[in-house]
Design an enzyme around this catalytic site. Structure first.
Site, PDB file in Angstrom:
ATOM      1  CG  ASN A 162      -0.280  -0.297   2.451  1.00  0.00           C
ATOM      2  OD1 ASN A 162       0.954  -0.385   2.413  1.00  0.00           O
ATOM      3  ND2 ASN A 162      -1.099   0.027   3.582  1.00  0.00           N
ATOM      4  CD  GLU A 183       5.105  -0.122  13.324  1.00  0.00           C
ATOM      5  OE1 GLU A 183       3.879   0.109  13.463  1.00  0.00           O
ATOM      6  OE2 GLU A 183       6.108   0.317  13.946  1.00  0.00           O
ATOM      7  CB  CYS A 199      -1.724   0.693   8.568  1.00  0.00           C
ATOM      8  SG  CYS A 199      -0.559   2.107   8.318  1.00  0.00           S
ATOM      9  CE  LYS A 249      -6.740  -2.280  21.542  1.00  0.00           C
ATOM     10  NZ  LYS A 249      -8.337  -2.015  22.025  1.00  0.00           N
ATOM     11  CD  GLU A 309       8.601   0.931  10.536  1.00  0.00           C
ATOM     12  OE1 GLU A 309       9.647   0.422  10.249  1.00  0.00           O
ATOM     13  OE2 GLU A 309       7.509   0.735  10.277  1.00  0.00           O
TER      14      GLU A 309
END
Ligand code: NDP
Length: 476
Positions: A146, A244, A278, A450, A457
């Site tokens: 993405n 991530e 994200c 979570k 990053e």
């Protein structure tokens, strides 16, 4: 065919190739070698051979090289952005921003190169100690499709500035921009073997990289399930991992919000990159006192979005990344409609007709009256569908916001500092924005809580995460 980046073969398997398809046209635009365990092994070896000389350079020297790479990327940003749009689908203006973002991140870490330092501790009569901050060695990086350029920079720049070498695996569907960027860094003077790109399938090349005994650290961005698998694979050799992963970001619009700004923020937050980000706004909660006006203005704004081939002028939203992604969104929306789990205000279907037939386009979609069990609220939805829920008070908004296994980003739109503070302290998310969403400058650490990940990053923290500490104790 042998491809060589930074002196390491990218892949040497003559017979096997993977097509790269433009999601706006369905046409094959290029092919890349489908790497195997052999190419991973070879790249790790090249990175291992390059390590001591790279780590032995002064950090500022490594930084200067990255500055040079960033300058070349800026010079060539137009061609790079076109390539990114063609393989990934995002509108050209957003691709330009992403390529510039790559250069920004390189410059940010290049500028920090002089700050890499250890520590001295005086222990009185017991002696003295020096704490050394050292690179790990060969690091492995794996990214999704993405944001191929930006995510590459987030991993490559801090790792290399800290003195590591790297084997990088791009997503199978978007390897071209990463390969071009690696060539540019090569041209900027990166020594052979410092950065190696291996193309190939995740289950083969990705897994081999995680398992490889020569790889000392893994940084992965992608799906939460893949991340969990990677953590398990890496734990066998106690390899540190940065993960991530996905998100289901809430956006809370409080009653005093600037409605115009919040509407624009929601549109950008959800429909940027066709919703495949994200930290996209995946659930929108608006105070009921402004709900009606907000939803009306949001619908007007969503209906004006121009969807099309990202290379065409004026396009706001491109296609989804491919057929599987469009099918996933299509199935989700059909299920919602069949079960009566929400009211579709606009969109809710794939786009057909001239300009859309060959690509993977889906209409920007708004849904209200969403049932709590709808996948729109329970899963991470990676596409241009925005559920809007009216809430009576802040406790309800925060309860909904936390009702997810993810904790990546969250935003609150208000001028009331006590509301902003309440959201920051009670919503479990790695980053909380006030009157913003999506923006992630390289200066601030970014990472999920979570099941959105572990580690950070960006920021100085990412630079530290590519180093480990060793202590020297001198007893007099
Ligand atoms: P995947 O996890 O499927 O793929 C990501 C990368 O991992 C690809 O390069 C893929 O290779 C590779 N891969 C797949 N399987 C394995 C495996 N078993 N071992 C090692 N590597 C593997 O994610 P998606 O491509 O579906 O990406 C979308 C996800 O990424 C979303 O959940 C999104 O939220 C998350 N994301 C998170 C971000 C963050 O910073 N937190 C930023 C951007 C996205 P291949 O392409 O060959 O399948």
């Amino acid at each position: 065919m042998k491809m060589r980046i930074g002196g390491a073969e990218v892949a040497g398997a003559d017979e096997r190739w993977m097509p790269v398809v433009n999601p706006a046209t369905g046409e094959e635009i290029d092919r890349v070698p489908e790497g195997t365990l052999y190419e991973v092994d070879d790249a790790v070896k090249a990175a291992g051979d390059a390590f001591s000389s790279w780590a032995g350079r002064a950090p500022r020297e490594r930084g200067l090289l990255l500055f040079r790479g960033a300058a070349l990327v800026r010079e060539r940003h137009e061609n790079l952005a076109r390539l990114l749009t063609m393989e990934q689908g995002k509108p050209l203006k957003d691709a330009v921003d992403e390529v510039r973002g790559f250069a920004n991140v390189l410059e940010y870490y290049a500028a920090l190169s002089g700050s890499l330092a250890g520590e001295y501790i005086h222990l009185g009569k017991a002696g003295d100690a020096v704490v050394a901050r050292e690179p790990f060695g060969v690091c492995g990086a794996i990214v999704p499709w993405n944001m191929p350029a930006l995510l590459m920079a987030w991993k490559v720049a801090p790792a290399l500035v800290a003195g590591n070498t790297m084997v990088f695996k791009p997503a199978s569907t978007t390897p071209l921009t990463s390969i071009r960027l690696a060539h540019i860094l090569d041209e900027a003077g990166l020594p052979p073997g410092v950065l190696n790109v291996v193309t190939g399938r995740g289950e083969v090349v990705g897994e081999a990289l995680v398992r490889h005994p020569g790889v000392q650290k893994i940084s992965f961005t992608g799906d939460a399930e893949t991340g969990l698998q990677i953590q398990e694979l890496a734990s066998g050799s106690l390899k540190p991992v940065t993960l991530e992963l996905g998100g289901s970001d809430p956006m809370i619009v409080w009653k005093d919000a600037d409605i115009e700004k919040a509407v624009a923020g929601a549109v950008r937050g959800r429909f940027y990159n066709a919703g495949q980000t994200c930290t996209a706004v995946k659930r929108l909660f608006v105070h009921q006192s402004i709900g009606e006006e907000f939803v009306r203005r949001l619908m007007e704004a969503v209906r004006t979005l121009k969807v099309g081939n990202g290379l065409s002028p004026g396009v706001d939203m491109g296609p989804l990344s491919g057929a599987p992604q469009r099918e996933r969104i299509g199935t989700l929306m059909e299920t919602l409609k069949n079960r009566g789990q929400g009211k579709v205000l606009t969109g809710g279907m794939p786009l057909k007709g001239p300009g859309y037939d060959a690509g993977y386009f889906y209409a920007p979609t708004l849904v209200t009256d969403v049932h709590p069990e709808s996948a729109l609220l329970t899963k991470e939805v990676f596409g241009p569908v925005l559920p809007v829920i009216c809430i009576p008070d802040l406790d309800t908004a925060i309860m909904h916001a936390n009702n997810t296994r993810f904790g990546l980003g969250a935003s609150v739109w208000t001028h009331d500092l006590s509301v902003a503070r309440e959201v920051f302290s009670r919503v479990r998310a790695g980053v909380v924005w006030v009157n913003r969403h999506l923006t992630l400058p390289p200066d601030i650490p970014f990472g999920g809580v979570k099941t959105s990940g572990i580690g950070s990053e960006n920021g100085t923290q990412a630079l530290s995460s590519y180093t480990r500490l060793r202590s020297l104790y001198i007893g007099w």
